[in-house]
Design an enzyme around this catalytic site. Structure first.
Site, PDB file in Angstrom:
ATOM      1  CB  ILE A   1      -0.974  -0.021   1.213  1.00 58.13           C
ATOM      2  CG1 ILE A   1      -2.124   0.965   1.042  1.00 58.13           C
ATOM      3  CG2 ILE A   1      -0.222   0.185   2.530  1.00 58.13           C
ATOM      4  CD1 ILE A   1      -3.277   0.729   2.015  1.00 58.13           C
ATOM      5  CB  CYS A   2       1.862   3.921  -1.783  1.00 54.12           C
ATOM      6  SG  CYS A   2       1.001   4.052  -3.361  1.00 54.12           S
ATOM      7  NE  ARG A   3      -1.966  11.751  -0.839  1.00 56.75           N
ATOM      8  CZ  ARG A   3      -2.624  12.349  -1.822  1.00 56.75           C
ATOM      9  NH1 ARG A   3      -2.396  12.023  -3.070  1.00 56.75           N
ATOM     10  NH2 ARG A   3      -3.503  13.287  -1.550  1.00 56.75           N
TER      11      ARG A   3
ATOM     12  CG  MET B   1      -2.250   4.393   3.320  1.00 54.35           C
ATOM     13  SD  MET B   1      -2.930   3.238   4.549  1.00 54.35           S
ATOM     14  CE  MET B   1      -3.425   4.348   5.860  1.00 54.35           C
TER      15      MET B   1
END
Length: 109
Positions: free
Chosen positions: A60-62, A88
């Protein structure tokens, strides 16, 4: 690109957060492993020690771009990895918990 929806993740699923330090400090998923994409190659050994040996790695990232890069790298290494669709931003919008290192409510930047 193998992906997973935030709503399909269960508590206890292994989550690798590849956002940068300032993003992590603002808020993250409780229990996630944090290795920024900018440090991932240098800290790969730390990842392999923490990652499940026979389970899936949810990256996961932004919003999903950086995590897609790491997911593709991991898949090339023979690791069962998937990109968390929407990152996120979707995690938070779905009402999933976002916390700081102190356990306080966090936010996504």
């Amino acid at each position: 690109m193998p992906t997973v929806e935030v709503t399909d993740l269960k508590d206890g699923d292994f989550l690798l957060d590849v956002r940068e330090d300032d993003e992590w400090e603002a808020g993250h998923a409780a229990g996630a492993l944090h290795i920024p994409i900018s440090e991932f190659a240098a800290r790969y050994g730390e990842f392999t020690e923490a990652a499940p040996q026979d389970g899936r790695v949810n990256v996961i990232c932004r919003s999903g771009g950086r995590s897609a890069q790491v997911t593709m790298y991991l898949v090339q290494q023979g690791i069962d990895a998937v990109n968390v669709d929407g990152g996120m931003q979707v995690w938070h919008a779905a009402g999933r918990e976002v916390v700081t290192d102190a356990g306080e409510p966090g936010f996504v930047v």
